[in-house]
Design an enzyme around this catalytic site. Structure first.
Site, PDB file in Angstrom:
ATOM      1  N   GLY A  10       0.819  -1.212   0.000  1.00  0.00           N
ATOM      2  CA  GLY A  10       0.000   0.000   0.000  1.00  0.00           C
ATOM      3  C   GLY A  10       0.855   1.264   0.000  1.00  0.00           C
ATOM      4  N   SER A  34      -5.992  -6.233  -2.551  1.00  0.00           N
ATOM      5  CA  SER A  34      -7.390  -5.835  -2.773  1.00  0.00           C
ATOM      6  C   SER A  34      -7.472  -4.330  -3.034  1.00  0.00           C
ATOM      7  CB  SER A  34      -8.255  -6.213  -1.563  1.00  0.00           C
ATOM      8  OG  SER A  34      -7.751  -5.591  -0.397  1.00  0.00           O
ATOM      9  N   SER A 124      -4.812   6.324  13.361  1.00  0.00           N
ATOM     10  CA  SER A 124      -5.122   7.564  12.649  1.00  0.00           C
ATOM     11  C   SER A 124      -5.535   8.660  13.613  1.00  0.00           C
ATOM     12  CB  SER A 124      -6.273   7.288  11.674  1.00  0.00           C
ATOM     13  OG  SER A 124      -6.821   8.485  11.193  1.00  0.00           O
ATOM     14  N   TYR A 149     -15.088   3.318   9.710  1.00  0.00           N
ATOM     15  CA  TYR A 149     -13.630   3.270   9.551  1.00  0.00           C
ATOM     16  C   TYR A 149     -12.948   3.805  10.813  1.00  0.00           C
ATOM     17  CZ  TYR A 149      -9.063   5.222   8.484  1.00  0.00           C
ATOM     18  OH  TYR A 149      -7.738   5.579   8.563  1.00  0.00           O
ATOM     19  N   LYS A 153     -10.477   1.955  13.942  1.00  0.00           N
ATOM     20  CA  LYS A 153      -9.158   2.365  14.452  1.00  0.00           C
ATOM     21  C   LYS A 153      -9.202   2.474  15.977  1.00  0.00           C
ATOM     22  CE  LYS A 153      -6.923   2.448  10.628  1.00  0.00           C
ATOM     23  NZ  LYS A 153      -5.904   1.424  10.368  1.00  0.00           N
ATOM     24  N   TYR A 177      -1.478   8.558  12.617  1.00  0.00           N
ATOM     25  CA  TYR A 177      -1.008   9.376  11.493  1.00  0.00           C
ATOM     26  C   TYR A 177      -1.923  10.559  11.275  1.00  0.00           C
ATOM     27  CZ  TYR A 177       0.598   4.669  10.103  1.00  0.00           C
ATOM     28  OH  TYR A 177       1.105   3.406  10.046  1.00  0.00           O
ATOM     29  N   ASN A 179      -2.102  13.554   8.040  1.00  0.00           N
ATOM     30  CA  ASN A 179      -2.454  13.338   6.624  1.00  0.00           C
ATOM     31  C   ASN A 179      -1.228  13.039   5.772  1.00  0.00           C
ATOM     32  OD1 ASN A 179      -4.794  14.718   7.823  1.00  0.00           O
ATOM     33  ND2 ASN A 179      -5.562  14.732   5.739  1.00  0.00           N
ATOM     34  N   ARG A 295     -17.992  19.462   2.781  1.00  0.00           N
ATOM     35  CA  ARG A 295     -18.166  18.008   2.668  1.00  0.00           C
ATOM     36  C   ARG A 295     -18.705  17.491   4.005  1.00  0.00           C
ATOM     37  NH1 ARG A 295     -12.973  14.238   1.337  1.00  0.00           N
ATOM     38  NH2 ARG A 295     -12.350  14.888   3.430  1.00  0.00           N
ATOM     39  N   GLY A 297     -19.304  15.626   7.245  1.00  0.00           N
ATOM     40  CA  GLY A 297     -18.430  14.865   8.139  1.00  0.00           C
ATOM     41  C   GLY A 297     -17.019  15.432   8.265  1.00  0.00           C
ATOM     42  N   ASP A 298     -16.685  16.480   7.476  1.00  0.00           N
ATOM     43  CA  ASP A 298     -15.331  17.047   7.571  1.00  0.00           C
ATOM     44  C   ASP A 298     -15.142  17.751   8.911  1.00  0.00           C
ATOM     45  OD1 ASP A 298     -13.495  16.582   5.609  1.00  0.00           O
ATOM     46  OD2 ASP A 298     -14.218  18.166   4.276  1.00  0.00           O
TER      47      ASP A 298
HETATM   48  C1  UD1 Z   1      -9.636  11.617   5.415  1.00  0.00           C
HETATM   49  C2  UD1 Z   1     -10.508  10.900   6.368  1.00  0.00           C
HETATM   50  C3  UD1 Z   1      -9.692  10.371   7.528  1.00  0.00           C
HETATM   51  C4  UD1 Z   1      -8.641   9.415   6.990  1.00  0.00           C
HETATM   52  C5  UD1 Z   1      -7.797  10.141   5.970  1.00  0.00           C
HETATM   53  C6  UD1 Z   1      -6.881   9.152   5.298  1.00  0.00           C
HETATM   54  C7  UD1 Z   1     -12.715  11.961   6.130  1.00  0.00           C
HETATM   55  C8  UD1 Z   1     -13.727  12.820   6.770  1.00  0.00           C
HETATM   56  N1  UD1 Z   1     -11.567  11.774   6.816  1.00  0.00           N
HETATM   57  O1  UD1 Z   1      -9.045  12.694   6.112  1.00  0.00           O
HETATM   58  O2  UD1 Z   1     -10.485   9.689   8.457  1.00  0.00           O
HETATM   59  O3  UD1 Z   1      -7.830   8.946   8.033  1.00  0.00           O
HETATM   60  O4  UD1 Z   1      -8.627  10.727   4.956  1.00  0.00           O
HETATM   61  O5  UD1 Z   1      -6.045   9.801   4.410  1.00  0.00           O
HETATM   62  O6  UD1 Z   1     -12.920  11.469   5.048  1.00  0.00           O
HETATM   63  N2  UD1 Z   1     -10.715  18.466   0.140  1.00  0.00           N
HETATM   64  C9  UD1 Z   1     -11.218  19.362  -0.773  1.00  0.00           C
HETATM   65  N3  UD1 Z   1     -11.472  18.916  -2.046  1.00  0.00           N
HETATM   66  C10 UD1 Z   1     -11.239  17.625  -2.417  1.00  0.00           C
HETATM   67  C11 UD1 Z   1     -10.711  16.708  -1.473  1.00  0.00           C
HETATM   68  C12 UD1 Z   1     -10.476  17.176  -0.188  1.00  0.00           C
HETATM   69  O7  UD1 Z   1     -11.446  20.541  -0.484  1.00  0.00           O
HETATM   70  O8  UD1 Z   1     -11.507  17.285  -3.586  1.00  0.00           O
HETATM   71  C13 UD1 Z   1     -10.437  18.944   1.505  1.00  0.00           C
HETATM   72  C14 UD1 Z   1     -11.251  18.254   2.566  1.00  0.00           C
HETATM   73  O9  UD1 Z   1     -12.487  18.891   2.759  1.00  0.00           O
HETATM   74  C15 UD1 Z   1     -10.325  18.384   3.771  1.00  0.00           C
HETATM   75  C16 UD1 Z   1      -8.916  18.372   3.176  1.00  0.00           C
HETATM   76  O10 UD1 Z   1      -9.091  18.652   1.794  1.00  0.00           O
HETATM   77  O11 UD1 Z   1     -10.526  19.611   4.396  1.00  0.00           O
HETATM   78  C17 UD1 Z   1      -8.235  17.049   3.330  1.00  0.00           C
HETATM   79  O12 UD1 Z   1      -9.100  16.044   2.875  1.00  0.00           O
HETATM   80  P1  UD1 Z   1      -8.663  14.517   2.774  1.00  0.00           P
HETATM   81  O13 UD1 Z   1      -7.411  14.409   1.990  1.00  0.00           O
HETATM   82  O14 UD1 Z   1      -9.853  13.750   2.299  1.00  0.00           O
HETATM   83  O15 UD1 Z   1      -8.264  14.117   4.256  1.00  0.00           O
HETATM   84  P2  UD1 Z   1      -9.102  14.167   5.631  1.00  0.00           P
HETATM   85  O16 UD1 Z   1     -10.464  14.620   5.427  1.00  0.00           O
HETATM   86  O17 UD1 Z   1      -8.295  14.934   6.608  1.00  0.00           O
END
Ligand code: UD1
Length: 340
Positions: A10, A34, A124, A149, A153, A177, A179, A295, A297-298
């Site tokens: 991975g 997978s 996480s 998910y 954890k 972790y 991000n 989004r 749940g953010d």
């Molecule tokens: C997400 C998961 C987290 C997981 C992690 C794994 C959610 C709510 N959380 O974290 O549990 O451990 O991934 O890597 O899904 N964003 C945009 N546009 C996009 C994509 C993302 O604006 O097209 C923003 C999101 O709103 C967020 C930030 O970028 O504020 C980071 O997003 P993302 O990379 O998905 O990470 P997490 O939400 O922190």
């Protein structure tokens, strides 16, 4: 010393294989592919100069793990293998509980049976939810999980903690972790999202590469400096190195039982717009984006307090956001060349 790495093909697992090798350890992969590609093995071979031993097996099968432990004298285990898409976990909770809890349960059972005592677990910062105080440290409250998910954890951490407490010989660390982003500087390995990426940086690189139309920034009305969400983005190579340090800490533990948790982040928050702008600056490539709805749940913002890892693991993140984004872009370009 041989180290078993579940989920070693991975994103984080493959970078950890490289760092283990560089630290003089011998990684062995178990991965059911997978959610990963066999092409990762080729990238690893190009970096390491040899073929890593890899078992294409599911960690939920005790007989598969028994075979690996039977064929190798495993000194430590790093357990990455898990399903990790938050949205999918809401749709298919049983898949997440089965894969994530089942594989840990099976692994621990076989480890104890085979008297293998050192475990590093991939957790996480999702366990903190939206923290009331920032930065979050390891004593910050664990909030009810927002998704199956996240719940897996939390439960996995509890399973490991309770097992170490029970008195069986087991030394374990959970690494929480923040991000992970970026790719190996060689561009031989990196993130391989299957289908539409859910995470920010693969979305940015695919948009910049012209593979996707305009991307959406999810909300700019949060109570943050520029209104967009803040996260602690850590270079995957730095994160991989933390695993080597974690194993070294466990190997140095005299007691038969040990359990602890560490935040693994940079200690610095960056907003979504800051990430996009930094990417544009570093790569000289524009990202077509618009501001959209939040989004569901953010969380607004989260970043790590990293003192415990600095002192306890003798580790700190070294690579800045700019470098992580440059490496992610180099990897994206390599993928495009490979794709013709
Ligand atoms: C997400 C998961 C987290 C997981 C992690 C794994 C959610 C709510 N959380 O974290 O549990 O451990 O991934 O890597 O899904 N964003 C945009 N546009 C996009 C994509 C993302 O604006 O097209 C923003 C999101 O709103 C967020 C930030 O970028 O504020 C980071 O997003 P993302 O990379 O998905 O990470 P997490 O939400 O922190």
């Amino acid at each position: 010393m041989k180290i078993l790495v579940t989920g070693g093909a991975g994103f984080i697992g493959s970078h950890t294989i490289v760092e283990l090798h560089q630290a003089g350890l011998e990684p062995i992969i178990v991965d059911d592919f997978s959610n990963s590609s066999r092409s990762v093995l080729e990238g690893l071979r190009n970096i390491l100069g040899y073929e890593v031993i890899c078992y294409a097996e599911d960690c939920n099968r005790p007989e598969s793990l028994r075979r690996v432990f039977g064929e190798h004298d495993i000194a430590g285990v790093i357990h990455f293998a898990a399903s990790k898409a938050v949205g999918e976990s809401v749709q298919q909770p049983l898949k997440y509980y089965r894969n994530n809890l089942g594989s840990l349960f099976t692994l621990l059972t076989v480890m104890l049976e085979q008297q293998r005592t050192h475990l590093v677990f991939s957790s996480s910062c999702t366990v903190y939810g939206q923290p009331k105080e920032l930065p979050v440290n390891e004593n910050s409250p664990i909030l009810p999980a927002e998704s199956p998910y996240g719940n897996t954890k939390q439960i996995c951490e509890e399973i490991i903690r309770d097992t170490t407490k029970s008195g069986v010989p087991l030394k374990a660390l959970s690494l929480r972790y923040f991000n992970p982003i970026g790719a190996h500087p060689s561009a031989q390995i990196g993130e391989l999202p299957i289908g539409t990426p859910g995470n920010l940086v693969p979305f940015i690189t695919q948009t910049a590469a012209g593979l996707r139309g305009q991307m959406t920034v999810f909300g700019d009305d949060y109570p943050t400096p520029d209104g967009t969400c803040v996260r602690d983005y850590i270079h995957v190579v730095d994160l991989a190195k933390a695993h080597v340090k974690a194993l070294q800490l466990l190997f140095g533990q005299a007691a038969a039982n040990h359990y602890d948790v560490f935040n693994i982040g940079t200690g610095r928050g960056a907003s979504v717009l800051e990430v996009i702008r930094t990417f544009e600056e570093v790569t000289g490539t524009q990202v077509d984006y618009r501001i959209g709805e939040r989004r569901a749940g953010d969380i607004e913002q989260i970043y790590a307090e990293v003192n415990k890892a600095t002192e306890g693991l003798h580790w700190r993140a070294e690579k800045p956001l700019r470098e992580a984004l440059a490496d992610a872009w180099r990897w994206q370009q390599k993928l495009m060349r490979k794709g013709g």
